[in-house]
Design a protein around this motif. Structure first.
Motif, PDB file in Angstrom:
ATOM      1  N   VAL A  78       0.845  -1.193   0.000  1.00 49.16           N
ATOM      2  CA  VAL A  78       0.000   0.000   0.000  1.00 49.16           C
ATOM      3  C   VAL A  78       0.882   1.246   0.000  1.00 49.16           C
ATOM      4  CG1 VAL A  78      -1.863   1.217   1.175  1.00 49.16           C
ATOM      5  CG2 VAL A  78      -1.752  -1.274   1.286  1.00 49.16           C
ATOM      6  N   TYR A  79       0.553   2.202  -0.862  1.00 53.13           N
ATOM      7  CA  TYR A  79       1.281   3.451  -1.004  1.00 53.13           C
ATOM      8  C   TYR A  79       0.315   4.616  -0.805  1.00 53.13           C
ATOM      9  CZ  TYR A  79       4.773   0.560  -3.429  1.00 53.13           C
ATOM     10  OH  TYR A  79       5.702  -0.404  -3.769  1.00 53.13           O
ATOM     11  N   ASP A 105       0.309   8.627  -1.824  1.00 50.85           N
ATOM     12  CA  ASP A 105       1.017   9.665  -2.588  1.00 50.85           C
ATOM     13  C   ASP A 105       2.392   9.173  -3.039  1.00 50.85           C
ATOM     14  OD1 ASP A 105      -1.156  11.331  -2.136  1.00 50.85           O
ATOM     15  OD2 ASP A 105      -0.283  12.160  -0.298  1.00 50.85           O
ATOM     16  N   ASN A 106       2.417   7.936  -3.543  1.00 50.99           N
ATOM     17  CA  ASN A 106       3.626   7.288  -4.068  1.00 50.99           C
ATOM     18  C   ASN A 106       4.684   7.022  -2.997  1.00 50.99           C
ATOM     19  OD1 ASN A 106       2.860   6.966  -6.793  1.00 50.99           O
ATOM     20  ND2 ASN A 106       3.280   9.127  -7.172  1.00 50.99           N
ATOM     21  N   ARG A 107       4.308   7.128  -1.732  1.00 52.34           N
ATOM     22  CA  ARG A 107       5.216   6.779  -0.632  1.00 52.34           C
ATOM     23  C   ARG A 107       4.773   5.451  -0.028  1.00 52.34           C
ATOM     24  NH1 ARG A 107       5.825   7.424   4.989  1.00 52.34           N
ATOM     25  NH2 ARG A 107       3.737   8.337   5.169  1.00 52.34           N
ATOM     26  N   PHE A 108       5.696   4.501   0.029  1.00 51.38           N
ATOM     27  CA  PHE A 108       5.366   3.180   0.537  1.00 51.38           C
ATOM     28  C   PHE A 108       4.953   3.267   2.005  1.00 51.38           C
ATOM     29  CE2 PHE A 108       6.892  -0.704   2.730  1.00 51.38           C
ATOM     30  CZ  PHE A 108       6.038  -1.617   2.146  1.00 51.38           C
ATOM     31  N   LEU A 109       3.785   2.676   2.332  1.00 54.35           N
ATOM     32  CA  LEU A 109       3.317   2.640   3.712  1.00 54.35           C
ATOM     33  C   LEU A 109       3.627   1.302   4.372  1.00 54.35           C
ATOM     34  CD1 LEU A 109      -0.194   4.372   3.675  1.00 54.35           C
ATOM     35  CD2 LEU A 109       2.004   5.313   4.394  1.00 54.35           C
ATOM     36  N   ALA A 110       3.168   0.215   3.751  1.00 56.93           N
ATOM     37  CA  ALA A 110       3.343  -1.091   4.386  1.00 56.93           C
ATOM     38  C   ALA A 110       2.977  -2.182   3.403  1.00 56.93           C
ATOM     39  CB  ALA A 110       2.467  -1.205   5.637  1.00 56.93           C
ATOM     40  N   ALA A 111       3.543  -3.361   3.658  1.00 53.01           N
ATOM     41  CA  ALA A 111       3.110  -4.581   2.978  1.00 53.01           C
ATOM     42  C   ALA A 111       2.372  -5.427   4.003  1.00 53.01           C
ATOM     43  CB  ALA A 111       4.314  -5.336   2.418  1.00 53.01           C
TER      44      ALA A 111
END
Length: 262
Positions: free
Chosen positions: A139-140, A142-148
């Protein structure tokens, strides 16, 4: 509990009280229709001389008014009942109980979707959605990776962010991953956060009718409002799974994601 007196509250005002049967089950049928608009429903249960017990969750219901009679409506793809189950104290994600249009057809989106974004006055988002049970998703925001994470047995996934949402447009991206981090399916869902004037909810619809905003007061002494964005089916937000994007994160990758385009 069996035999408890259960009171249904609408915006903290009692609608009525019924008694739970020997199995702890109860039902209440109202004589008058609910008014159109948004309302919050909660429960209290009282057994004998004990103190009333409040429900851990509340249900926020948005009921549209259609046609000549404001108390009647005809559900459709665009208009209908939106019902959201939320923790009373705002300490967890909301769950969509009902929304117009139904779920994403499996043959269109493989059951991958973004369902809700919750945040309070701190604007720290908690994002939830659906995927096939056990599926791995990245999950991203604004194109910043949050978490898998992985979808549970119920097909629900949830991730949180440690950065507050700024005012303006945002985008959620969800990649459903298969072996070796290959992106099998990707969806991108835009939304917008507005400055919260005193007479507004502080959220805006982005790209037409893709979401509903449900706003409710925070409970148990918490300040401000709780916001829940409820998204429609995301089948029209699917992007090409055959494309590898710059910044795409693979499970085996380090914090420095690969930079490839194709």
């Amino acid at each position: 509990m069996p035999g408890a007196a259960v009171t249904v509250l609408e915006d903290d005002l009692p609608l009525g009280t019924v008694k739970a049967d020997a199995r702890g089950e109860w039902v209440m049928i109202l004589e008058d229709p609910l008014a159109p608009g948004t309302a919050q429903f909660a429960l209290t249960a009282t057994l004998a001389d004990r103190e009333p017990v409040a429900s851990a969750d509340v249900v926020v219901l948005n009921l549209p008014a259609n046609g000549d009679d404001p108390n009647r409506f005809q559900p459709s793809e665009r208009e209908g009942v939106v019902a959201v189950l939320s923790p009373r104290h705002g300490d967890g994600p909301s769950r969509v109980l009902q929304k117009p249009g139904g779920a994403v057809p499996a043959d269109l989106a493989g059951d991958l979707s973004v369902e809700t974004v919750d945040f309070g006055t701190d604007r720290l988002p908690l994002i939830s959605g659906r995927a096939p049970a056990g599926a791995s998703v990245a999950v991203y925001l604004d194109n910043r990776f949050l978490a898998a994470t992985r979808a549970g047995d119920d097909g629900v996934w949830r991730v949180s962010a440690d950065t507050s949402l700024d005012q303006g447009a945002h985008q959620i991206r969800v990649d459903q991953l298969v072996d070796e981090g290959v992106v099998a399916l990707r969806i991108e869902q835009p939304f917008s956060v507005a400055a919260p004037p005193a007479d507004a909810a502080g959220v805006q619809v982005h790209e037409g009718d893709k979401l509903w905003a449900v706003v409710r007061p925070a409970q148990s002494g918490a300040d401000g409002l709780r916001y829940t964005l409820v998204f429609r089916a995301n089948s029209d937000q699917i992007t090409d799974p055959e494309v590898i994007y710059p910044g795409q994160l693979f499970p085996a990758a380090t914090a420095e994601a690969p930079s490839r385009a194709g």
